[in-house]
Design an enzyme around this catalytic site. Structure first.
Site, PDB file in Angstrom:
ATOM      1  N   SER A  21      52.029  39.465  34.454  1.00 34.36           N
ATOM      2  CA  SER A  21      51.908  40.708  33.641  1.00 34.36           C
ATOM      3  C   SER A  21      53.706  41.122  33.452  1.00 34.36           C
ATOM      4  O   SER A  21      54.238  40.682  34.038  1.00 34.36           O
ATOM      5  CB  SER A  21      51.317  41.849  34.804  1.00 34.36           C
ATOM      6  OG  SER A  21      51.760  43.049  34.314  1.00 34.36           O
TER       7      SER A  21
ATOM      8  N   TYR B  60      49.805  45.681  43.014  1.00 31.87           N
ATOM      9  CA  TYR B  60      49.775  44.895  41.928  1.00 31.87           C
ATOM     10  C   TYR B  60      51.161  44.385  41.390  1.00 31.87           C
ATOM     11  O   TYR B  60      51.253  43.411  41.480  1.00 31.87           O
ATOM     12  CB  TYR B  60      49.103  45.842  40.420  1.00 31.87           C
ATOM     13  CG  TYR B  60      49.061  45.054  39.383  1.00 31.87           C
ATOM     14  CD1 TYR B  60      48.011  44.180  39.311  1.00 31.87           C
ATOM     15  CD2 TYR B  60      49.824  45.196  38.293  1.00 31.87           C
ATOM     16  CE1 TYR B  60      47.683  43.434  38.173  1.00 31.87           C
ATOM     17  CE2 TYR B  60      49.796  44.635  37.252  1.00 31.87           C
ATOM     18  CZ  TYR B  60      48.712  43.702  37.023  1.00 31.87           C
ATOM     19  OH  TYR B  60      48.484  42.818  35.988  1.00 31.87           O
TER      20      TYR B  60
END
Length: 277
Positions: free
Chosen positions: A155, A168
């Site tokens: 990401s 995350y």
């Protein structure tokens, strides 16, 4: 396994038929990647966590390209059993040349409110499970002695944080570090290891299932829209190919320019005023 290995001298990574596994290939980036690899000539192992019907649909698309598809359930919080799934799929495929670690989850809870259970689920799914699966894939590739490609879907938050995403962010930062170390250790075996770091992509994870992102305005992203899963899959397919043979330990950002703005601005700006002085 320790010490400096003998360098293989008989590895041909330019013309072999590919056997690939793509985790979480029941939708979104995983499905697009499985189909892209099939179109490039790979047989594909497909895993799913909650959507078996989605995995069956992916398999149908893979087979439409004349490729073989095999399917298995994978829960990356089931450690170390999740690694056994990679081994079984590799056996069914007759080997493993490409592993795409795409399984993951996210969260949006501020640090002060984040409970340990949620933290642990995200870290286990996105990092610990990734370690187990990547290690199993790497061991198979090393044993085969014919090189390979490992790609982890990360990401933009591998590189920059986002408010409400402490678990995350930590997992994706960790995944980036894991990949860099793996790239160093697996290079003597002609195995390349890289991450692909998407920005906002129109997938179920962003509540944009099967939407055409060209119709969605995102003023804070320089290209002005979210990405399509196929735009990520195209980069993964490149990293899976012989054309990427000199790329390892890298993180390829595919985000429409979001990181140039900072991910927080990229997702929160509501006008295009920033485009002018």
């Amino acid at each position: 396994m320790s010490g400096i290995p003998d360098l293989p001298t008989n590895i041909d990574t330019t013309s072999r038929a590919q056997r690939a596994i793509v985790s979480a290939a029941d939708s979104g980036i995983g499905r697009a990647t499985a189909v892209a690899l099939a179109a490039a000539g790979s047989d594909v192992g497909i895993t799913w966590h909650t959507d078996e019907h989605g995995a069956l649909d992916t398999a149908e698309e893979v087979r439409a390209h004349g490729a073989r598809a095999v399917i298995a359930h994978l829960d990356t919080t089931d450690i170390p059993a999740c690694g056994d799934v990679i081994d079984r799929l590799a056996e069914e495929l007759g080997g493993l040349d490409v592993f795409v670690n795409n399984a993951g989850t996210g969260g949006a809870t501020p640090l002060l409110d984040l409970g340990y259970r949620e933290w642990n689920e995200i870290i286990t799914t996105d990092l610990s499970g990734a370690f187990v699966c990547i290690q199993r894939a790497a061991r198979r590739m090393v044993a085969a002695g014919t090189g390979g490609r490992i790609i982890a879907v990360s990401s933009v938050h591998e590189h920059q944080p986002r408010v409400g995403s402490s678990a995350y962010d930590a997992a994706k930062h960790g995944l980036g570090g894991l990949v860099k170390t793996a790239a160093l250790e697996l290079a003597p075996y002609a195995i390349t290891v890289n991450t692909v770091a998407p920005g906002e992509i129109a997938t179920p994870m962003t509540s944009q299932t099967d939407e055409d992102p060209h119709g969605t305005e995102r003023p804070g992203i320089p290209l002005g829209r979210p990405g399509h899963a196929r735009e990520i899959a195209a980069v993964i397919a490149f990293l899976s190919s012989s054309a990427s043979s000199y790329i390892t330990g890298s993180s390829i950002v595919v985000d429409g320019g979001m990181l140039q703005m900072g991910p927080q601005a990229g997702s929160h700006l509501t006008s295009n005023e920033w485009r002018s002085v």
